[in-house]
Design a protein around this motif. Structure first.
Motif, mmCIF file in Angstrom:
data_model
loop_
_atom_site.group_PDB
_atom_site.id
_atom_site.type_symbol
_atom_site.label_atom_id
_atom_site.label_comp_id
_atom_site.label_asym_id
_atom_site.label_seq_id
_atom_site.Cartn_x
_atom_site.Cartn_y
_atom_site.Cartn_z
ATOM 1 N N SER A 46 0.823 -1.212 0.000
ATOM 2 C CA SER A 46 0.000 0.000 0.000
ATOM 3 C C SER A 46 0.856 1.261 0.000
ATOM 4 O O SER A 46 0.450 2.291 -0.548
ATOM 5 N N MET A 98 -7.552 2.842 2.748
ATOM 6 C CA MET A 98 -7.316 3.257 1.369
ATOM 7 C C MET A 98 -8.609 3.654 0.663
ATOM 8 O O MET A 98 -8.601 3.976 -0.530
ATOM 9 N N ARG A 128 -6.688 -2.113 6.517
ATOM 10 C CA ARG A 128 -5.768 -1.451 5.583
ATOM 11 C C ARG A 128 -6.506 -1.035 4.307
ATOM 12 O O ARG A 128 -6.271 0.054 3.760
ATOM 13 N N PRO A 179 0.780 1.477 -4.399
ATOM 14 C CA PRO A 179 -0.662 1.620 -4.190
ATOM 15 C C PRO A 179 -1.474 1.349 -5.445
ATOM 16 O O PRO A 179 -2.626 0.907 -5.355
ATOM 17 N N LEU A 227 -2.938 -2.111 -5.798
ATOM 18 C CA LEU A 227 -4.079 -2.461 -4.951
ATOM 19 C C LEU A 227 -5.338 -1.661 -5.281
ATOM 20 O O LEU A 227 -6.372 -1.864 -4.639
#
Length: 379
Positions: free
Chosen positions: A161, A339, A335, A165, A168
């Protein structure tokens, strides 16, 4: 049950880990056992990450990426939505419970061994579907990451992440943590604190000239014992909180009045509570004491009001039955939530058996989880 494929013959180096070729098109029981039997205690994930990467690269519909011992594979069919399906590759240390073995037959069969629950059965389902589904309903990013069972700053998903990033980026995420084949939304937050108590050292034969720091912990423990944990409804799910002393240390010798004592506390708080609010709550309870926050991680709201989450729930629960439930423990759905990606927990294995010496996963749950995720990704 068929015996799983044997590893390739060892190299001339007697310390080398034999190369294992994972059969992603074969039997799910064999695949689960092969994953479990590979070395994968946190910090030793290289062999399993190599095997996963090699297996996934055999499928031309997947773009395969690697960062350390985390492997990402993704489809790119131009679908309007993208989802992440994630699972970690590592386990806690082995407790004389490998290699795996199967107990029972048919619907009563169980795979016994470290990692069967947490969470190689879920990873096996991921791998089988990643290989099979060249044109899923959503584009899928399959994530297999390292270092989940250790300190948060080492977590492979956290590393991805921060450093990748874009790998993901998604509209929705599923974490294949064990849920006994049920759907669990969000997760509680977690906080570790220390209450630090000071005394005055003295010889135990003349205790009256000192002040016992361990005795001073008594009031802290009394407050914790009398504390009534809350149950908090968040977006239709009720999260049970807990606040407990989990460690206590103090003293230097059997004939010395201890001049210091530390009570370590773990607080599991509802996802509607921020880390700051959680800290303030504990400080209010332990007013008058030196309280230090050691680490903390926010929870994740259920996210089941998101359209993608509703679609997932409808498809999965049509196969598994039941109703969504809260996740009491902290998981990496937090997590994804941080995001801005709604995420849920769904996978085979009873979470109450995770990390236990008698860890075991019903074969039937692996099959149903596979069927449910497949139904969602092909609806």
């Amino acid at each position: 049950m068929t015996d799983r494929p044997a590893p390739a013959a060892p190299t001339s180096d007697p310390t080398a880990v034999p190369t294992v070729r994972l059969d992603l098109d074969g039997d799910l029981v064999d695949l689960t056992r092969a994953l479990c039997d590979l070395p994968s205690v946190s910090g030793d994930e290289r062999a399993i990450a190599d095997a996963v990467e090699e297996a996934l690269r055999a499928y031309p519909h997947l773009e395969v990426l690697r960062d350390g011992d985390a492997v990402v594979a993704r489809t790119s069919t131009g679908r309007p939505t993208r989802v992440v399906v994630a699972g970690h590759l590592d386990t806690v240390p082995i407790a004389d419970n490998l290699p795996t073995h199967v107990v029972g037959e048919g619907v009563h069969a169980e795979i016994w061994g470290r990692g069967t629950v947490d969470m190689k059965a879920g990873v096996a389902v991921q791998l089988a579907l990643a290989a099979e589904l060249a044109t899923p309903t959503h584009d899928v990013t399959w994530v297999f990451y390292d270092h989940e069972e250790v300190a948060a700053d080492l977590n492979g998903l956290g590393r991805l992440s921060r450093e990748h990033p874009d790998w993901l980026a998604a509209d929705f995420a599923v974490l294949c943590e064990p849920t006994a084949g049920g759907l669990e939304g969000g997760c509680n937050g977690t906080m570790r604190l220390e209450v630090r108590l000071e005394g005055v050292a003295a010889h135990s034969a003349r205790a009256w000239v000192g002040r016992n720091a361990v005795h001073a912990a008594g009031e802290v423990l009394r407050r914790l014992e009398e504390y009534e944990p809350r149950s908090v409804e968040v977006d239709g799910l009720v999260y049970r909180e807990s606040l407990n002393a989990v460690l206590i240390s103090g003293g230097t010798a059997a004939n010395v009045i201890p001049d210091a004592c530390v009570v370590t506390i773990n607080y599991r708080f509802a996802p509607s509570t921020s880390v700051e609010q959680a800290e303030a709550h504990v400080r209010e309870l332990l007013d008058g004491y030196d309280v230090v926050v050691v680490d903390a991680a926010p929870g994740a709201r259920p996210g089941l009001d998101d359209p993608a989450a509703r679609d997932f729930a409808a498809a999965v629960l049509a196969v598994t039955g039941g109703v969504p439930a809260p996740k009491y423990g902290w998981t990496d759905v937090a997590r994804f939530s941080a995001m801005g990606i709604p995420a849920v927990n769904f996978g085979p294995g009873d979470p109450l058996l995770a990390h236990k010496a008698d860890e075991r996963c019903p074969v039937s749950q692996i099959a149903v989880s596979h069927l449910a995720l497949r139904a969602w990704l092909t609806a």
